[in-house]
Design a protein around this motif. Structure first.
Motif, PDB file in Angstrom:
ATOM      1  N   LEU A   1       1.023  -0.981  -0.099  1.00 60.03           N
ATOM      2  CA  LEU A   1      -0.171  -0.355  -0.139  1.00 60.03           C
ATOM      3  C   LEU A   1       0.953   1.102  -0.468  1.00 60.03           C
ATOM      4  CD1 LEU A   1      -2.526  -0.889   2.339  1.00 60.03           C
ATOM      5  CD2 LEU A   1      -2.999  -0.522   0.384  1.00 60.03           C
ATOM      6  N   VAL A   2       1.976   1.050   0.966  1.00 62.50           N
ATOM      7  CA  VAL A   2       2.698   2.317   1.090  1.00 62.50           C
ATOM      8  C   VAL A   2       3.314   2.487  -0.740  1.00 62.50           C
ATOM      9  CG1 VAL A   2       4.971   2.753   1.739  1.00 62.50           C
ATOM     10  CG2 VAL A   2       3.474   2.574   3.301  1.00 62.50           C
ATOM     11  N   ALA A   3       3.980   1.537  -1.012  1.00 58.61           N
ATOM     12  CA  ALA A   3       4.701   1.540  -2.160  1.00 58.61           C
ATOM     13  C   ALA A   3       3.325   2.186  -3.387  1.00 58.61           C
ATOM     14  CB  ALA A   3       4.799   0.097  -2.949  1.00 58.61           C
ATOM     15  N   ARG A   4       1.988   1.827  -4.017  1.00 65.54           N
ATOM     16  CA  ARG A   4       1.225   2.028  -3.953  1.00 65.54           C
ATOM     17  C   ARG A   4       0.816   3.448  -4.409  1.00 65.54           C
ATOM     18  NH1 ARG A   4      -4.327   0.563  -4.894  1.00 65.54           N
ATOM     19  NH2 ARG A   4      -4.181  -0.434  -3.013  1.00 65.54           N
ATOM     20  N   LEU A   5       0.609   3.415  -2.995  1.00 64.94           N
ATOM     21  CA  LEU A   5       0.023   5.113  -2.764  1.00 64.94           C
ATOM     22  C   LEU A   5       1.011   6.409  -2.742  1.00 64.94           C
ATOM     23  CD1 LEU A   5      -2.840   3.914  -0.816  1.00 64.94           C
ATOM     24  CD2 LEU A   5      -3.089   4.852  -2.922  1.00 64.94           C
ATOM     25  N   ASN A   6       2.560   5.497  -2.654  1.00 60.91           N
ATOM     26  CA  ASN A   6       3.665   6.536  -2.744  1.00 60.91           C
ATOM     27  C   ASN A   6       4.023   7.902  -1.294  1.00 60.91           C
ATOM     28  OD1 ASN A   6       6.427   7.387  -4.060  1.00 60.91           O
ATOM     29  ND2 ASN A   6       4.572   9.448  -4.518  1.00 60.91           N
ATOM     30  N   ILE A   7       3.643   6.854   0.025  1.00 60.62           N
ATOM     31  CA  ILE A   7       3.388   7.085   1.216  1.00 60.62           C
ATOM     32  C   ILE A   7       4.384   7.451   1.669  1.00 60.62           C
ATOM     33  CG2 ILE A   7       2.360   7.174   3.039  1.00 60.62           C
ATOM     34  CD1 ILE A   7      -0.351   5.839   2.131  1.00 60.62           C
ATOM     35  N   ALA A   8       5.024   8.487   2.220  1.00 58.73           N
ATOM     36  CA  ALA A   8       5.670   8.198   2.519  1.00 58.73           C
ATOM     37  C   ALA A   8       6.198   8.056   4.393  1.00 58.73           C
ATOM     38  CB  ALA A   8       6.746   9.859   3.593  1.00 58.73           C
ATOM     39  N   ALA A   9       6.515   7.739   5.549  1.00 59.73           N
ATOM     40  CA  ALA A   9       6.285   7.179   6.190  1.00 59.73           C
ATOM     41  C   ALA A   9       7.304   7.182   7.297  1.00 59.73           C
ATOM     42  CB  ALA A   9       5.763   5.271   6.685  1.00 59.73           C
ATOM     43  N   VAL A  10       7.167   7.307   8.965  1.00 60.14           N
ATOM     44  CA  VAL A  10       8.038   7.016  10.127  1.00 60.14           C
ATOM     45  C   VAL A  10       6.986   6.221  10.756  1.00 60.14           C
ATOM     46  CG1 VAL A  10       9.207   8.168  11.591  1.00 60.14           C
ATOM     47  CG2 VAL A  10       8.330   9.845   9.648  1.00 60.14           C
ATOM     48  N   LEU A  11       8.167   4.723  11.168  1.00 58.63           N
ATOM     49  CA  LEU A  11       7.810   3.625  11.623  1.00 58.63           C
ATOM     50  C   LEU A  11       8.885   3.657  12.446  1.00 58.63           C
ATOM     51  CD1 LEU A  11       6.871   0.875  10.849  1.00 58.63           C
ATOM     52  CD2 LEU A  11       8.743  -0.289   9.619  1.00 58.63           C
ATOM     53  N   VAL A  12       8.422   3.119  13.873  1.00 60.86           N
ATOM     54  CA  VAL A  12       9.013   3.007  15.149  1.00 60.86           C
ATOM     55  C   VAL A  12       8.918   1.320  15.460  1.00 60.86           C
ATOM     56  CG1 VAL A  12       8.810   2.963  18.016  1.00 60.86           C
ATOM     57  CG2 VAL A  12       8.797   5.037  16.514  1.00 60.86           C
ATOM     58  N   THR A  13       9.671   0.916  15.332  1.00 62.45           N
ATOM     59  CA  THR A  13       9.549  -0.602  15.819  1.00 62.45           C
ATOM     60  C   THR A  13      11.029  -1.219  16.959  1.00 62.45           C
ATOM     61  OG1 THR A  13       9.434  -2.724  14.966  1.00 62.45           O
ATOM     62  CG2 THR A  13      11.239  -1.646  13.390  1.00 62.45           C
ATOM     63  N   HIS A  14      11.173  -1.860  17.505  1.00 59.02           N
ATOM     64  CA  HIS A  14      12.132  -2.791  17.709  1.00 59.02           C
ATOM     65  C   HIS A  14      12.461  -4.603  17.633  1.00 59.02           C
ATOM     66  CE1 HIS A  14       8.603  -5.314  19.345  1.00 59.02           C
ATOM     67  NE2 HIS A  14       9.582  -6.121  19.300  1.00 59.02           N
ATOM     68  N   ASP A  15      11.506  -3.961  16.042  1.00 58.65           N
ATOM     69  CA  ASP A  15      11.843  -5.868  15.389  1.00 58.65           C
ATOM     70  C   ASP A  15      12.800  -4.983  14.259  1.00 58.65           C
ATOM     71  OD1 ASP A  15      12.186  -8.169  13.710  1.00 58.65           O
ATOM     72  OD2 ASP A  15       9.855  -8.199  14.620  1.00 58.65           O
ATOM     73  N   ILE A  16      14.061  -5.380  14.441  1.00 61.93           N
ATOM     74  CA  ILE A  16      14.833  -4.883  13.174  1.00 61.93           C
ATOM     75  C   ILE A  16      14.422  -5.763  11.667  1.00 61.93           C
ATOM     76  CG2 ILE A  16      16.641  -3.863  14.296  1.00 61.93           C
ATOM     77  CD1 ILE A  16      18.612  -6.065  13.478  1.00 61.93           C
ATOM     78  N   ALA A  17      14.157  -6.541  12.213  1.00 65.42           N
ATOM     79  CA  ALA A  17      13.616  -7.369  10.691  1.00 65.42           C
ATOM     80  C   ALA A  17      11.618  -6.849   9.842  1.00 65.42           C
ATOM     81  CB  ALA A  17      13.627  -9.013  10.812  1.00 65.42           C
ATOM     82  N   VAL A  18      11.640  -6.477  11.204  1.00 68.07           N
ATOM     83  CA  VAL A  18      10.758  -5.154   9.970  1.00 68.07           C
ATOM     84  C   VAL A  18      11.130  -4.293   9.714  1.00 68.07           C
ATOM     85  CG1 VAL A  18       8.323  -4.149  10.788  1.00 68.07           C
ATOM     86  CG2 VAL A  18       8.945  -6.162  11.843  1.00 68.07           C
ATOM     87  N   ALA A  19      11.671  -3.797  10.351  1.00 67.12           N
ATOM     88  CA  ALA A  19      13.031  -2.284  10.094  1.00 67.12           C
ATOM     89  C   ALA A  19      13.404  -2.561   8.344  1.00 67.12           C
ATOM     90  CB  ALA A  19      13.832  -1.890  10.660  1.00 67.12           C
TER      91      ALA A  19
END
Lengths: 238, 258
Positions: free
Chosen positions: B197-215
């Motif tokens: 979805l983020v790629a298709r809609l060309n959305i910028a995002a700030v993602l907080v995560t403790h999971d570096i695999a997700v990052a």
């Protein structure tokens, strides 16, 4: 069409050095590369040679911007100019990878759950091709690498090592980057699939791609290499 | 590099009593990219997200947002109504706990449609059609449109929150541990969904995560935080495969591999 082996350097390094500092081991510093001067021209395949531990994979990863150079330059011909991967900002490196610099590693790393066909097709849709066109090309590429159609709808996570490597190769070759980095592209492949890869490398050279490869299989190496780039271990070179 | 940042923070500092949550943090996000902020609990990553989103004010520093007309706004100097409007239109916020964002007494379709109505949509048929479309995009069956969120599983609630957030086509989405607390299989599905979805809609995002695999799977760039400071930042694969800072090396070497 670009004639094979032109005198256009697509990729060259100047005095490239790279080492690792291991903070978890009291800051132990391990120098791996020093003074590396590698050039790859359009239409040729340069194979890195040297014993295990000489830093062949480290050099490959540095060329791709995956490892950060300590000093020296990594000049990549991108949009008719040279850009230094060693100092380029992250977004510039992403643009170079997108258009110019492809990398086939030994490991497939994808989002779980995505079907194999889309794993390959997304490389083309990300480059503006239509979904149908991308899927058709991906299907052909997977079949060429002997991944049967019944597997195309499944995520590659459960595939064998050889199958995953071929999915990786399909992703790497389908974008037709002007520069391709191949890290052991045939390591877990059988003879028939090795032959497919050898043919694909030759085709890439014919369209003018510069290729840098690591390849331990002597037969494959002899079939694809235009020249070898010796990489002696630093301890011996020092 | 060409292009201007969508949101930038400069010199952000914030203390809660004697605890330093942020210490002189600089951060930039460009249009269409995802920046992951990683670090252990208490490293300040959620605080940074809240400061960027204007939800918490810093002691020092400035956050600037560039609107579609190319005008820069000081997020913390904005009047509250303007900030609320921004949160309803250009921005989205995905919480770890979807209940913080969803209205539990309103139907699934209503939760999605409400964001559209808040932005001025009035035609019931259109709103319902868009809600249906978004439920389909987040893989929630159309038959559930009139059900209350409390009848949904954790993974479905998270997908509903994402539909509610993205229905207005925000340019910038803040995500706080969006896959936290979900089963691994549900997490994979959600990651796939967010990424496409983020790629298709060309959305910028700030993602907080403790999971570096997700990052690694979602973000082009990463910032590693420790004790309120960004200790290392760069291309995600570069920072994770060739970590330089002692803390990043510790973080990367602590991950279980399968």
């Amino acid at each position: 069409m670009i004639p094979p082996v032109t005198q256009t350097p697509m990729l060259r390094t100047e005095a490239l050095a790279k080492g690792f500092t291991l903070h978890l081991r009291d800051g132990l510093h391990i120098p791996v590369l020093a003074g590396v001067e590698l050039t790859a021209y359009a239409g040729e395949c340069v194979v890195l040679s040297g014993p295990s531990g000489a830093g062949k994979s480290t050099l490959m990863r540095a060329l791709y911007g995956n490892y950060r150079a300590d000093s020296g330059r990594i000049l990549v011909r991108h949009r008719h100019a040279e850009i230094d991967i060693a100092t380029a900002d992250p977004r510039a490196i992403l643009a170079v990878r997108h258009e110019t610099l492809g990398y086939v590693s030994q490991f497939l790393r994808v989002v779980p759950r995505i079907p194999t066909l889309d794993v390959v097709a997304e490389v083309l849709t990300a480059r503006g091709r239509s979904q149908e066109e991308a899927r058709a090309a991906a299907t052909a590429m997977l079949l060429r690498l002997n991944i049967p159609a019944r597997l195309h709808g499944l995520p590659p996570a459960t595939f064998s090592g050889g199958e995953q490597q071929r999915v990786n190769l399909a992703r790497g070759f389908i974008a037709e980057h002007p520069i391709l980095l191949l890290d052991e592209p045939t390591a877990s492949l059988d003879a028939a699939n090795r032959d497919v890869v050898v043919t694909m490398v030759r085709e890439a050279k014919t369209r003018g791609a510069a290729i840098v490869a690591i390849c331990h299989d002597a037969e494959v190496r002899d079939s694809i290499a235009d020249r070898l780039f010796p990489l002696p271990p630093l301890q011996e070179a020092a | 590099m060409s292009g201007q940042t969508l949101i930038s923070g400069r010199g952000l500092s914030l203390s809660f009593g004697r605890v330093t949550a942020l210490r002189n943090v600089d951060v930039d996000v460009w249009p269409g990219e995802m920046l992951a902020i990683v670090g252990e609990s208490g490293s300040g990553k959620t605080t940074l997200l809240n400061v960027l989103a204007g939800r918490v004010s810093p002691d020092r520093g400035i956050v600037q947002y560039r609107d579609p007309e190319d005008t820069l706004h000081d997020v913390h100097a904005m009047p509250a109504p303007t900030l609320r409007t921004l949160h309803r239109s250009d921005w989205g916020f995905v919480h770890q706990d979807p209940r913080q964002n969803l209205r539990m007494a309103v139907s699934a379709g209503g939760n999605v449609g409400e964001r559209l109505m808040a932005r001025g949509a009035r035609h019931y048929g259109n709103i319902r059609a868009q809600a249906l479309d978004w439920l389909a995009q987040v893989e929630i069956d159309a038959s559930r449109i009139d059900d209350l969120p409390r009848t949904f599983s954790g993974g479905m609630l998270q997908r509903l929150q994402i539909a509610r957030t993205l229905v207005t086509h925000p340019r910038l989405v803040f995500m706080d541990e969006p896959t936290g607390g979900l089963d691994v299989s549900v997490q994979a599905r959600l990651l796939d969904l967010i990424r496409s979805l983020v790629a298709r809609l060309n959305i910028a995002a700030v993602l907080v995560t403790h999971d570096i695999a997700v990052a690694r799977l979602l973000a082009q760039r990463i910032a590693v935080m420790q004790r309120g400071e960004i200790v290392e930042t760069g291309l995600t694969d570069q920072v994770l495969d060739d970590p330089r800072h002692p803390y990043t090396q510790l973080l990367v070497s602590s991950v279980l591999t399968t």
